[in-house]
Design an enzyme around this catalytic site. Structure first.
Site: not given
Ligand code: F6R
Length: 348
Positions: A58-59, A100, A102, A105, A152, A236, A252, A344
């Site tokens: 999502g980021s 990111s 959170s 990541t 997300r 998701e 293609h 994770k």
């Molecule tokens: C969860 C989501 C995931 C996170 C990904 C990276 O809602 O969308 O795709 O975005 O795991 O984590 P962040 O965004 O915290 O770096």
């Protein structure tokens, strides 16, 4: 009666409020842009050789969107890195935007550390975590976004904070008009597609897709960014496999795979907008016709808005609603992504 026809049942099936988060996108975009514009201590950008966005999931979409909107309009290359490895071309005159939600990541943190090592100019966009701590230690500006959301669901904050900060840094032109148009349009769309409007077109599309696997096509650029976002949101929020492809690359290869019977349990959504290149737009009806023999069901979604930003966001918002309604139809809670959390944790 479907769960989608009863607003109270819908709310009960969505205990963590993903529908509310999607419905609040306009506010998030507005808040994010203002926060980005107000960012202080940003690096000097007059002599940049390129802008590299780091991010996952999502980021990463914030970088994808910025790249799709501006790669034809800026004099320096923009790239999006979904990897722990920083490209060789990143050096002291590169701007690295580490995003990111959170802040924890692994891939983003590893590439960020490499950017620090190489002396790149860096901006961190995050709600906290290790990224915020490391940036503070290194004297790197952090553009903070509010915590407590699913990454997300924070796309409005992530993308518009990035746009505002890059405008403030002098990398992007003034975007106030486009942002205002987008925010107004997202507000109107959220009212049209939200849970209170029974039978709205996002609900009807989710019902048409039902148990079929979604395949999303969008034109290279903002269309393909929206197509990928639809795919990942269906993964998701609806906990379903889904696929996306970019027009005209898909002409293609992918169209050859849609042979007799192959499409019977799939549903094709084509994402269209008025800014498509005139040489690409006519490919859609021709390609849809060619794959129809496979039994693929199909619906077209047309973007609204005058600016590319508004069009991209209108397609994304429609997909966000469809993905949540799909999840609710399938009786799954759209918000938790336990598999990602487990992975994770296992990786430490
Ligand atoms: C969860 C989501 C995931 C996170 C990904 C990276 O809602 O969308 O795709 O975005 O795991 O984590 P962040 O965004 O915290 O770096």
């Amino acid at each position: 009666m479907s769960v989608l026809d009863d607003p109270d049942a819908l709310r009960a099936a969505d205990p963590s409020g993903m529908l509310d988060s999607v419905g609040a996108s306009a506010d998030d975009c507005e808040t994010g842009y203002t926060a980005g514009l107000a960012a202080g201590g940003l690096p000097v950008t007059g002599d940049l050789t390129g802008v590299t966005f780091l991010g996952m999931g999502g980021s990463a979409v914030a970088g994808d969107l910025t790249r799709a909107l501006f790669r034809q309009r800026l004099g320096v290359p923009l790239d999006v890195v979904r990897s722990p490895e920083l490209p060789e071309h990143c050096e002291t005159r590169s701007l690295v935007v580490a995003t990111s939600y959170s802040g924890d990541t692994a891939e983003t943190l590893a590439a960020f550390e490499e950017a620090v090592e190489r002396g790149c100019r860096i901006v961190a966009v995050t709600s906290g975590g290790r990224l915020a701590r490391r940036a503070a230690e290194e004297g790197i500006p952090v553009v903070s976004i509010p915590g407590g959301m699913q990454p997300r669901a924070a796309l409005g904050h992530l993308a518009f904070t990035t746009l505002g900060a890059l405008e403030a840094a002098g990398v992007l032109p003034r975007l106030g008009g486009e942002v205002r148009e987008t925010v107004g349009l997202l507000r109107a769309l959220a009212a049209e597609l939200g849970p209170e409007k029974q039978g709205n077109r996002a609900m009807r599309l989710a019902e048409r897709i039902g148990d079929r696997y979604a395949v999303i096509w969008g034109t290279e650029g903002i269309g393909s960014v929206a197509a990928m976002r639809w795919k990942t949101q269906i993964n998701e929020n609806a906990k379903r496999p889904a696929w996306w492809a970019s027009m005209s690359e898909l002409d293609h290869n992918e169209i050859v795979g849609w042979v007799d019977g192959a499409g019977a349990d799939h549903f094709l959504v084509t994402l269209r907008h008025d800014g498509e290149a005139p040489s690409i737009a006519p490919r859609f009806p021709l390609s849809v016709d060619l794959v129809a023999a496979s039994g693929l069901h199909h619906e077209e979604v047309q973007a609204v808005g005058d600016s590319a930003l508004a069009r991209a966001c209108s397609l994304i918002l429609m997909g966000d609603f469809v993905s949540v309604y799909l999840g609710l139809l399938r009786r799954v809670d759209p918000t938790p992504v336990e598999v990602i959390d487990r992975l994770k944790k296992a990786l430490g």
